[in-house]
Design a protein around this motif. Structure first.
Motif, PDB file in Angstrom:
ATOM      1  N   VAL A 218      27.995  32.171  41.286  1.00 40.11           N
ATOM      2  CA  VAL A 218      29.034  32.320  40.446  1.00 40.11           C
ATOM      3  C   VAL A 218      29.897  31.095  40.210  1.00 40.11           C
ATOM      4  CG1 VAL A 218      30.901  33.951  39.718  1.00 40.11           C
ATOM      5  CG2 VAL A 218      28.950  34.752  40.924  1.00 40.11           C
ATOM      6  N   PHE A 219      30.334  30.721  38.872  1.00 35.12           N
ATOM      7  CA  PHE A 219      30.900  29.591  38.495  1.00 35.12           C
ATOM      8  C   PHE A 219      32.221  30.124  37.519  1.00 35.12           C
ATOM      9  CE2 PHE A 219      31.350  26.080  35.263  1.00 35.12           C
ATOM     10  CZ  PHE A 219      31.888  25.005  36.089  1.00 35.12           C
ATOM     11  N   ASP A 220      33.314  29.309  37.748  1.00 33.07           N
ATOM     12  CA  ASP A 220      34.523  29.710  36.854  1.00 33.07           C
ATOM     13  C   ASP A 220      34.795  28.115  36.510  1.00 33.07           C
ATOM     14  OD1 ASP A 220      36.804  29.841  35.673  1.00 33.07           O
ATOM     15  OD2 ASP A 220      37.706  30.963  37.001  1.00 33.07           O
ATOM     16  N   PRO A 221      34.558  27.937  35.090  1.00 34.37           N
ATOM     17  CA  PRO A 221      35.155  26.575  34.786  1.00 34.37           C
ATOM     18  C   PRO A 221      36.608  26.497  34.473  1.00 34.37           C
ATOM     19  CG  PRO A 221      34.110  27.857  32.906  1.00 34.37           C
ATOM     20  CD  PRO A 221      33.984  28.745  34.045  1.00 34.37           C
ATOM     21  N   PHE A 222      37.204  27.288  34.209  1.00 35.47           N
ATOM     22  CA  PHE A 222      38.685  27.400  34.536  1.00 35.47           C
ATOM     23  C   PHE A 222      39.473  28.013  35.712  1.00 35.47           C
ATOM     24  CE2 PHE A 222      36.946  27.466  30.030  1.00 35.47           C
ATOM     25  CZ  PHE A 222      37.496  26.275  29.710  1.00 35.47           C
ATOM     26  N   VAL A 223      38.950  27.559  36.712  1.00 35.88           N
ATOM     27  CA  VAL A 223      39.210  28.242  37.968  1.00 35.88           C
ATOM     28  C   VAL A 223      40.445  28.683  38.558  1.00 35.88           C
ATOM     29  CG1 VAL A 223      39.064  26.304  39.438  1.00 35.88           C
ATOM     30  CG2 VAL A 223      38.253  28.268  40.498  1.00 35.88           C
ATOM     31  N   GLY A 224      41.783  27.849  38.178  1.00 35.04           N
ATOM     32  CA  GLY A 224      43.118  28.033  38.411  1.00 35.04           C
ATOM     33  C   GLY A 224      43.009  28.067  40.061  1.00 35.04           C
ATOM     34  N   THR A 225      43.655  29.186  40.460  1.00 38.43           N
ATOM     35  CA  THR A 225      44.077  29.625  41.959  1.00 38.43           C
ATOM     36  C   THR A 225      42.652  30.071  42.369  1.00 38.43           C
ATOM     37  OG1 THR A 225      45.312  31.398  41.408  1.00 38.43           O
ATOM     38  CG2 THR A 225      46.396  29.421  41.398  1.00 38.43           C
ATOM     39  N   GLY A 226      41.686  30.305  41.726  1.00 41.17           N
ATOM     40  CA  GLY A 226      40.370  31.078  42.264  1.00 41.17           C
ATOM     41  C   GLY A 226      40.406  32.566  42.306  1.00 41.17           C
ATOM     42  N   GLY A 227      41.316  33.399  41.610  1.00 42.12           N
ATOM     43  CA  GLY A 227      41.248  34.739  41.746  1.00 42.12           C
ATOM     44  C   GLY A 227      39.999  35.405  41.351  1.00 42.12           C
ATOM     45  N   LEU A 228      39.308  34.594  40.335  1.00 45.23           N
ATOM     46  CA  LEU A 228      37.996  35.504  39.874  1.00 45.23           C
ATOM     47  C   LEU A 228      36.935  35.158  40.993  1.00 45.23           C
ATOM     48  CD1 LEU A 228      38.146  34.733  36.092  1.00 45.23           C
ATOM     49  CD2 LEU A 228      38.760  36.891  37.505  1.00 45.23           C
ATOM     50  N   LEU A 229      37.249  33.925  41.754  1.00 43.47           N
ATOM     51  CA  LEU A 229      36.251  33.638  42.651  1.00 43.47           C
ATOM     52  C   LEU A 229      36.081  34.652  44.044  1.00 43.47           C
ATOM     53  CD1 LEU A 229      36.343  29.818  42.997  1.00 43.47           C
ATOM     54  CD2 LEU A 229      35.012  31.001  41.627  1.00 43.47           C
ATOM     55  N   ILE A 230      37.330  35.145  44.341  1.00 42.65           N
ATOM     56  CA  ILE A 230      37.488  36.202  45.248  1.00 42.65           C
ATOM     57  C   ILE A 230      36.666  37.501  45.299  1.00 42.65           C
ATOM     58  CG2 ILE A 230      39.229  37.471  46.670  1.00 42.65           C
ATOM     59  CD1 ILE A 230      41.261  35.222  46.216  1.00 42.65           C
ATOM     60  N   SER A 231      36.659  37.900  43.668  1.00 40.13           N
ATOM     61  CA  SER A 231      36.057  39.212  43.700  1.00 40.13           C
ATOM     62  C   SER A 231      34.642  38.915  43.779  1.00 40.13           C
ATOM     63  CB  SER A 231      36.609  39.812  42.362  1.00 40.13           C
ATOM     64  OG  SER A 231      36.469  39.075  41.330  1.00 40.13           O
ATOM     65  N   SER A 232      34.065  37.944  43.185  1.00 43.46           N
ATOM     66  CA  SER A 232      32.687  37.836  43.253  1.00 43.46           C
ATOM     67  C   SER A 232      32.316  37.460  44.830  1.00 43.46           C
ATOM     68  CB  SER A 232      32.439  36.557  42.488  1.00 43.46           C
ATOM     69  OG  SER A 232      32.443  36.852  41.192  1.00 43.46           O
ATOM     70  N   ALA A 233      32.907  36.826  45.380  1.00 46.36           N
ATOM     71  CA  ALA A 233      32.404  36.640  46.856  1.00 46.36           C
ATOM     72  C   ALA A 233      32.571  37.782  47.659  1.00 46.36           C
ATOM     73  CB  ALA A 233      33.670  35.653  47.485  1.00 46.36           C
ATOM     74  N   HIS A 234      33.681  38.685  47.219  1.00 47.16           N
ATOM     75  CA  HIS A 234      33.645  40.015  48.067  1.00 47.16           C
ATOM     76  C   HIS A 234      32.246  40.554  47.938  1.00 47.16           C
ATOM     77  CE1 HIS A 234      35.234  43.809  49.478  1.00 47.16           C
ATOM     78  NE2 HIS A 234      34.485  44.372  48.503  1.00 47.16           N
ATOM     79  N   PHE A 235      31.523  40.723  46.993  1.00 43.92           N
ATOM     80  CA  PHE A 235      30.408  41.053  46.650  1.00 43.92           C
ATOM     81  C   PHE A 235      29.158  40.504  47.119  1.00 43.92           C
ATOM     82  CE2 PHE A 235      32.615  43.454  43.250  1.00 43.92           C
ATOM     83  CZ  PHE A 235      32.862  44.554  43.757  1.00 43.92           C
ATOM     84  N   GLY A 236      29.485  39.167  47.927  1.00 47.82           N
ATOM     85  CA  GLY A 236      28.376  38.322  48.691  1.00 47.82           C
ATOM     86  C   GLY A 236      28.046  37.349  47.792  1.00 47.82           C
TER      87      GLY A 236
END
Length: 462
Positions: A218-236
């Motif tokens: 999963v990629f976020d091109p405007f990642v900022g502080t990474g909040g959207l990465l956390i929810s995706s990582a929670h699901f593996g």
């Protein structure tokens, strides 16, 4: 693949984020191998939905992901009156009941009334009325093997509550949703936050709309502080991102929290994932301009989930003109603060869609927020791309005159070079350019509101 007969399940939903609920349930059912058919009994704003699902395992799979639903029940009976409910229960196949009513089993019956508070006497009366059901087991209120629920719907109007329920249901509890994630992942207790860190509930909704699953990239091109990465990582999923802001990517500079001047050593994206035990899913975050992709050609990402800047709390920037870049380089090659220029919203979204069309795998999803000025909104202003199909479009209100829409798209066509500039041939291009003035329209509305409040206050003193 042939499926067995569908069973009926009652879904109890939270009464918030109403527009996001249906796309989330549809996405998760498809992720679990099912599909959302037109036979489902949905009253869109109601907290009670009846779903036809092939198996209990699929129902449990749905609840392991959803943050919009509270619980799911195997539906045994329903009616618009107590009599109808009881008749429905009497017609429910006995062979489906018997495994949960054995003499060596334990059970309890609970009651939930939506939009009304029942007295203890009323609850006991409803339970006693079910005496015709063949319960042979023993009641155990603390640790029962099976839990049954009476659920009553008293409508949506708290100022006009009917004497009797509009709908009554009875079912066997199967599983609860993941509502506790909203609290356990709250940004209030997160190590590293910024001005635009996404609310935990919306982050998980975005991951669910995107059908993020284990081992996705999963990629976020405007990642900022990474909040959207956390929810995706929670699901593996394995997660990565880019951002033009060097300080944000590296956790440097001024803090966003009140009473804290500078960010500490443990305030960065990696520390956020470490906080939740998800560091193993973190690939990296790079300093990069989203308008100038740095990736090799090919389909690299399973999902792209992002919240582009709108120019309200965070500036919309990209690296500057060639002349500006040369001047910056002359000042020293070690200077990591690149020259930047304004990045128009219309360009942000076209670059994002083109990037998704080129770098998503087939069937991959793009989930992003689109800010809109409500008086001018029509579905025609939703950016389009030949390789991407619109899946859902949900509104979240920001103010009386502005909102943002959660857009979910799916890649359905292989990318070709001719698709890159397709929007320039589109008669709607001028409509899309209207996004560029969102910031001005947002603040003009704020200015008007403040002026009105001041006028009202002055009139109050006269």
């Amino acid at each position: 693949m042939a499926r067995g007969p569908l069973s009926r399940y009652l879904l109890l939903l939270a009464q918030e984020n109403l527009e996001f609920r249906l796309p989330e349930i549809e996405a998760l059912l498809s992720l679990c191998g099912g599909q959302f058919s037109s036979e489902q009994e949905i009253r869109i704003n109601s907290p009670f939905w009846i779903l036809n699902i092939p198996s209990e395992d699929m129902a449990r799979g749905l609840m392991k992901r959803t943050v919009c639903a509270k619980s799911i029940f195997e539906l045994w009976g329903q009616g618009k009156s107590a009599e109808e409910l009881h008749t429905s229960l009497k017609n429910y196949p006995l062979e489906k009941m018997v495994p949960y009513l054995q003499s060596d089993s334990t059970y309890k019956i609970c009651i939930h009334a939506f939009n009304k508070t029942l007295t203890q006497e009323e609850k006991i009366e409803r339970i006693d009325a079910l005496g015709f059901l063949p319960f042979d087991g023993k009641v155990n209120l603390k640790k029962p093997e099976h839990i049954f629920w009476i659920l009553e719907d008293y409508g949506m109007d708290p100022n006009n509550i009917p004497q009797k329920p509009l709908y009554s249901y009875f079912g066997r509890w199967i599983a609860d949703g993941q509502r506790e994630l909203i609290e356990s992942y709250s940004v209030k207790r997160r190590h590293f936050i910024g001005n635009t860190s996404m609310d935990a509930c919306l982050s998980f909704i975005m991951a669910n709309h995107g059908r993020v699953k284990a081992n996705d990239v999963v990629f976020d091109p405007f990642v900022g502080t990474g909040g959207l990465l956390i929810s995706s990582a929670h699901f593996g999923a394995y997660v990565c991102g880019t951002d033009i802001d060097y300080n944000t990517v590296h956790g440097l500079g001024k803090a966003s929290r009140k009473n804290q001047k500078w960010r500490g050593p443990d305030e960065n994206i990696r520390a956020n994932l470490r906080q939740y035990g998800l560091e193993k899913y973190y690939l990296d975050a790079l300093v990069s301009d989203a308008s100038k992709p740095i990736w090799r050609k090919g389909m690299l990402f399973d999902k792209i989930i992002t919240d582009p800047p709108y120019g309200i709390r965070e500036a919309t920037r990209r690296t500057g003109s060639p002349k500006e870049i040369v001047k910056a380089m002359e000042r020293g090659t070690e200077n990591h603060i690149s020259t930047s220029s304004n990045y128009h919203l219309s360009d942000i979204f076209f670059d994002l869609l083109n990037f998704a069309a080129e770098y998503l795998v087939m069937g991959g999803r793009l989930v992003y927020w689109l800010p809109v000025y409500k008086p001018e909104y029509t579905e025609e202003i939703i950016p389009q791309q030949p390789c991407l199909k619109l899946i859902s479009n949900c509104e979240q209100m920001l103010s009386s005159h502005t909102s943002r829409r959660l857009i979910t798209m799916e890649k359905v066509k292989e990318f070709e070079d001719k698709d890159l500039y397709s929007h320039l041939l589109d008669y709607q291009y001028l409509l899309y350019k209207g996004h560029n003035s969102f910031r001005e329209k947002y603040f003009s509305g704020v200015t008007k509101r403040i002026a009105k409040e001041e006028k009202d206050n002055q009139n109050g003193y006269l």
